[in-house]
Design a protein around this motif. Structure first.
Motif, mmCIF file in Angstrom:
data_model
loop_
_atom_site.group_PDB
_atom_site.id
_atom_site.type_symbol
_atom_site.label_atom_id
_atom_site.label_comp_id
_atom_site.label_asym_id
_atom_site.label_seq_id
_atom_site.Cartn_x
_atom_site.Cartn_y
_atom_site.Cartn_z
ATOM 1 N N LYS A 165 -10.797 5.183 -3.468
ATOM 2 C CA LYS A 165 -11.344 4.312 -2.416
ATOM 3 C C LYS A 165 -11.464 5.035 -1.084
ATOM 4 O O LYS A 165 -11.967 4.475 -0.115
ATOM 5 C CB LYS A 165 -10.422 3.099 -2.214
ATOM 6 N N THR A 183 0.833 -1.200 0.000
ATOM 7 C CA THR A 183 0.000 0.000 0.000
ATOM 8 C C THR A 183 0.867 1.249 0.000
ATOM 9 O O THR A 183 2.054 1.197 0.325
ATOM 10 C CB THR A 183 -0.870 0.051 1.267
ATOM 11 N N GLU A 187 0.807 3.629 2.056
ATOM 12 C CA GLU A 187 1.303 3.877 3.409
ATOM 13 C C GLU A 187 2.547 3.035 3.712
ATOM 14 O O GLU A 187 3.546 3.547 4.225
ATOM 15 C CB GLU A 187 0.210 3.589 4.438
ATOM 16 N N GLU A 246 -6.188 4.616 -4.527
ATOM 17 C CA GLU A 246 -6.404 4.744 -3.076
ATOM 18 C C GLU A 246 -7.187 6.004 -2.730
ATOM 19 O O GLU A 246 -7.924 6.041 -1.757
ATOM 20 C CB GLU A 246 -5.055 4.703 -2.333
ATOM 21 N N LYS A 279 -3.493 10.777 4.762
ATOM 22 C CA LYS A 279 -4.487 9.748 5.104
ATOM 23 C C LYS A 279 -5.842 10.392 5.372
ATOM 24 O O LYS A 279 -5.935 11.493 5.914
ATOM 25 C CB LYS A 279 -4.027 8.926 6.303
ATOM 26 N N ILE A 314 -9.004 5.880 0.834
ATOM 27 C CA ILE A 314 -7.947 5.533 1.786
ATOM 28 C C ILE A 314 -7.054 6.742 2.066
ATOM 29 O O ILE A 314 -6.679 6.997 3.210
ATOM 30 C CB ILE A 314 -7.093 4.359 1.237
#
Lengths: 204, 204
Positions: A142, A80, A82, A139, A202, A144
DNA sequence: ACATTTGTTAACCAAATGGTTAAACTAAAT
DNA sequence: ATTTAGTTTAACCATTTGGTTAACAAATGT
């Protein structure tokens, strides 16, 4: 057994040239100084590499080939965003601590001679952003991470990781810290930078 | 009326020297080239500045004195951290777009010659972090921002603002964008960078 | 053993480079 | 008009610098 780099003459030259070029740059480096450092006659430099320019290019490509794989790691693996940021930051800062002159050398010489980039860009293994950009978009869709352009995020990651080493004397003066304290700051950045970036992107 | 900088010889020399030194560095610059660019005899360079070294220092101090006030603004005014970041980022990127060679020049030459920093550090107006650090601690204690060391935040702000200009050729190659597209990326950063930093540190 | 290729050195060279000099020019002061 | 101080130029200089050469040594192949 094949001779190690500092046992054969060509390797000695490359080692010496790397050290001199990285600390003084192409223009500041002297062939005689490189020869002295390698402990050989100046004519040998030309025997093995023909000209200062070609010797420099050998050193430069060498240096660049150390840097590139580090970047490909973050760009092309399947973790990911992150995790990529965490791994990259920690690994990259460790890496630069071991090769402190490297980023400045590359940046500096690319600014001096734009043509260099062309000579390396078509090499296989030259970092490519496409996959990373797609992943950032995904991401973001989505939910995220917050929406951000892949290029900007990439620039930010590079900036936060590389800049403190490139601008070390400047930052040291501003922050008014010793060499030792600076080293500690960099050590702390192995985790701080990743947290900083992740907080920034984030979704909450 | 006093003569403008490009009407008197000394000013012409400084302008030419600035242009040559900033693009080629101390080692890469040639006195003859500076003289040609200034449209005067090479001996004049020595008449006015005595040596290449002193001419270079004049240019360097000049360049540095452009940069320093920009930093002092963020460090010493009384607005909140968030406002400082917003103002600084926007102003600073605008400023560098107008003087693109400047950060690289300063960083580059400070790396080459650490002594320079000493020659400038005692100047009044040399940026000082103390007030900024106190303010970061205060806002962190009040819960306005997440805890972060003042030095680290300062480094991050500098990195995100300056790095893309210093490493322009490198980033352009990685991101595979044209000069025009890069300019647009930088334009976008005037707001993006501030948001990025604020997201990273503001308490949720 | 001999010839050939490869590696190494000291001496050398032409060009470039930072810096100097002495003479000439300019403009204001006397 | 002449002196004086500041400015400018062309020619010059010593040193540095990247690069070459020719002779020599050490491997390497036959």
């Amino acid at each position: 057994m094949t001779k190690t780099r500092d046992e054969n003459t060509e390797g000695q030259i490359l080692n010496a040239a790397k050290s001199i070029f990285q600390s003084k740059g192409m223009d500041g480096a002297r062939m005689q100084e490189i020869a002295d450092k390698a402990g050989i006659n100046k004519a040998m430099l030309h025997y093995y590499f023909r000209s200062k320019q070609l010797l420099f290019e050998a050193v430069f490509k060498n240096a660049f080939s150390l840097l590139a794989p580090q970047l490909n790691a973050i760009l092309n693996d399947d973790s990911t965003i992150e995790d990529k940021i965490k791994n990259f930051t920690s690994n990259y800062i460790s890496f630069i601590i071991k090769h402190p002159y490297l980023p400045n050398f590359i940046i500096q010489e690319l600014n001096r001679n734009q043509d260099f980039i062309l000579k390396i860009k078509d090499n296989k293994g030259f970092p490519n952003l496409e996959k990373f950009k797609k992943q950032v978009d995904e991401e973001a869709n989505k939910g995220i991470i917050k929406p951000i352009s892949g290029e900007q995020l990439f620039i930010n990651i590079l900036a936060l990781n590389i800049f403190p080493f490139v601008a070390k004397p400047l930052v040291m003066a501003f922050a008014n810290v010793s060499d030792k304290a600076y080293k500690q700051l960099m050590e702390n950045r192995k985790t701080e930078v990743a947290n900083f970036i992740i907080n920034a992107i984030k979704h909450t």
